[in-house]
Design a protein around this motif. Structure first.
Motif, mmCIF file in Angstrom:
data_model
loop_
_atom_site.group_PDB
_atom_site.id
_atom_site.type_symbol
_atom_site.label_atom_id
_atom_site.label_comp_id
_atom_site.label_asym_id
_atom_site.label_seq_id
_atom_site.Cartn_x
_atom_site.Cartn_y
_atom_site.Cartn_z
ATOM 1 N N THR A 1 1.714 10.434 25.044
ATOM 2 C CA THR A 1 2.803 10.642 24.092
ATOM 3 C C THR A 1 2.332 10.845 22.659
ATOM 4 N N TRP A 2 1.147 11.368 22.445
ATOM 5 C CA TRP A 2 0.651 11.516 21.075
ATOM 6 C C TRP A 2 1.561 12.375 20.214
ATOM 7 N N SER A 3 2.172 13.392 20.775
ATOM 8 C CA SER A 3 3.025 14.265 19.967
ATOM 9 C C SER A 3 4.292 13.549 19.509
ATOM 10 N N ARG A 4 4.693 12.482 20.216
ATOM 11 C CA ARG A 4 5.908 11.758 19.847
ATOM 12 C C ARG A 4 5.694 10.781 18.705
ATOM 13 N N ILE A 5 4.451 10.476 18.352
ATOM 14 C CA ILE A 5 4.208 9.413 17.380
ATOM 15 C C ILE A 5 4.831 9.714 16.022
ATOM 16 N N THR A 6 4.997 10.967 15.695
ATOM 17 C CA THR A 6 5.535 11.322 14.390
ATOM 18 C C THR A 6 7.008 11.670 14.412
ATOM 19 N N SER A 7 7.634 11.644 15.575
ATOM 20 C CA SER A 7 8.993 12.158 15.658
ATOM 21 C C SER A 7 10.026 11.264 14.976
ATOM 22 N N SER A 8 9.840 9.937 14.996
ATOM 23 C CA SER A 8 10.808 9.051 14.362
ATOM 24 C C SER A 8 10.264 7.634 14.337
ATOM 25 N N PRO A 9 10.853 6.758 13.511
ATOM 26 C CA PRO A 9 10.438 5.348 13.535
ATOM 27 C C PRO A 9 10.615 4.725 14.916
ATOM 28 N N LYS A 10 11.653 5.142 15.657
ATOM 29 C CA LYS A 10 11.861 4.608 16.993
ATOM 30 C C LYS A 10 10.706 5.012 17.908
ATOM 31 N N ALA A 11 10.262 6.250 17.797
ATOM 32 C CA ALA A 11 9.126 6.700 18.602
ATOM 33 C C ALA A 11 7.865 5.968 18.198
ATOM 34 N N LEU A 12 7.696 5.697 16.905
ATOM 35 C CA LEU A 12 6.529 4.963 16.442
ATOM 36 C C LEU A 12 6.539 3.543 16.980
ATOM 37 N N ARG A 13 7.710 2.909 16.971
ATOM 38 C CA ARG A 13 7.808 1.560 17.534
ATOM 39 C C ARG A 13 7.470 1.592 19.020
ATOM 40 N N SER A 14 7.970 2.600 19.718
ATOM 41 C CA SER A 14 7.686 2.747 21.135
ATOM 42 C C SER A 14 6.188 2.879 21.365
ATOM 43 N N SER B 1 0.805 -1.216 0.000
ATOM 44 C CA SER B 1 0.000 0.000 0.000
ATOM 45 C C SER B 1 0.843 1.274 0.000
ATOM 46 N N GLY B 2 2.142 1.157 0.083
ATOM 47 C CA GLY B 2 3.004 2.335 0.073
ATOM 48 C C GLY B 2 3.737 2.499 1.383
ATOM 49 N N ARG B 3 3.444 3.568 2.085
ATOM 50 C CA ARG B 3 4.140 3.886 3.329
ATOM 51 C C ARG B 3 3.811 2.865 4.416
ATOM 52 N N LEU B 4 4.836 2.486 5.170
ATOM 53 C CA LEU B 4 4.674 1.603 6.318
ATOM 54 C C LEU B 4 5.751 1.964 7.330
ATOM 55 N N ASP B 5 5.345 2.384 8.530
ATOM 56 C CA ASP B 5 6.290 2.835 9.540
ATOM 57 C C ASP B 5 6.543 1.831 10.650
ATOM 58 N N ALA B 6 5.615 0.919 10.874
ATOM 59 C CA ALA B 6 5.784 -0.106 11.911
ATOM 60 C C ALA B 6 4.830 -1.252 11.621
ATOM 61 N N MET B 7 5.233 -2.465 12.041
ATOM 62 C CA MET B 7 4.381 -3.641 11.885
ATOM 63 C C MET B 7 4.203 -4.300 13.238
ATOM 64 N N GLU B 8 2.992 -4.805 13.479
ATOM 65 C CA GLU B 8 2.705 -5.504 14.719
ATOM 66 C C GLU B 8 2.033 -6.831 14.393
ATOM 67 N N PHE B 9 2.574 -7.917 14.925
ATOM 68 C CA PHE B 9 1.922 -9.223 14.846
ATOM 69 C C PHE B 9 1.171 -9.393 16.151
ATOM 70 N N SER B 10 -0.145 -9.540 16.080
ATOM 71 C CA SER B 10 -0.964 -9.405 17.286
ATOM 72 C C SER B 10 -1.233 -10.690 18.049
ATOM 73 N N CYS B 11 -0.666 -11.807 17.659
ATOM 74 C CA CYS B 11 -0.986 -13.071 18.318
ATOM 75 C C CYS B 11 0.103 -13.469 19.318
ATOM 76 N N THR B 12 -0.238 -13.420 20.597
ATOM 77 C CA THR B 12 0.718 -13.756 21.644
ATOM 78 C C THR B 12 1.102 -15.230 21.592
ATOM 79 N N SER B 13 0.104 -16.105 21.560
ATOM 80 C CA SER B 13 0.410 -17.541 21.550
ATOM 81 C C SER B 13 1.066 -17.955 20.242
#
Length: 177
Positions: free
Chosen positions: A151-164, A85-97
């Motif tokens: 921390t809403w203002s931090r979400i755009t600051s960097s990929p590290k902040a997005l991962r956080s 789809s184009g831009r992707l800043d972080a990925m999350e796999f949501s299944c704990t088990s």
């Protein structure tokens, strides 16, 4: 009949910045999962300009070690669908088990094979990070009092902040159930 096309007058040449102008977060969940998508969509609704991309991996109706581990074969394809789809800043796999059955390293390898350099988070990593923070007394809110995470203002600051932020979301979801 004469038409007047000058009905809308504005000094601004653009109406908005578009979908996902701040960030694009990819969620990979199970085909039978109904909660993760709604939870993340609700959590991200406080942030303007964050796009949520969702794809699913097949899962048997009965969860056992073999069916959970079999999801690992589909993770790379799922991540490729997110990335198309184009831009992707972080990925999350949501299944704990599923993460436990597949292995954290293999989940990271599978997702990174499709999109190298994109931060990946799993519920197990988020829970571990949340536990460390909890022991240090770092949580200042609970699922009962949270309106907007601080921390809403931090979400755009960097990929590290997005991962956080993605880790924080997974931690909140893990501790609220």
């Amino acid at each position: 009949m004469q038409r007047n096309w000058n009905l809308v007058k504005t000094d601004d040449s653009s109406f908005d910045a578009g979908i996902g102008f701040r960030a694009a977060v990819g969620l990979i969940c199970l085909s039978v999962d109904r909660a993760s998508v709604a939870d993340l969509r609700n959590w991200l609704s406080f942030v303007e300009g964050v796009e949520m991309l969702v794809t699913r991996v097949p899962m048997d109706k009965v969860a056992d070690a073999a069916s959970l581990a079999a999801m690992g074969d589909h993770l790379t394809k799922a991540a490729q669908l997110l990335a198309s789809s184009g831009r992707l800043d972080a990925m999350e796999f949501s299944c704990t088990s599923g993460t436990a059955a597949i292995g954290i390293e293999r989940v990271h390898e599978a997702l990174s094979a499709a999109q190298p350099g994109i931060p990946v988070v799993t519920p197990i990593e988020a829970a571990a990070r949340g536990s460390r923070r909890w022991r240090r007394g770092g949580f200042r809110y609970s699922r009962h009092t949270i309106k907007k995470p601080p921390t809403w203002s931090r979400i755009t600051s960097s990929p590290k902040a997005l991962r956080s932020t993605a880790v924080r979301h997974s931690t909140l979801m893990a501790t609220s159930k």
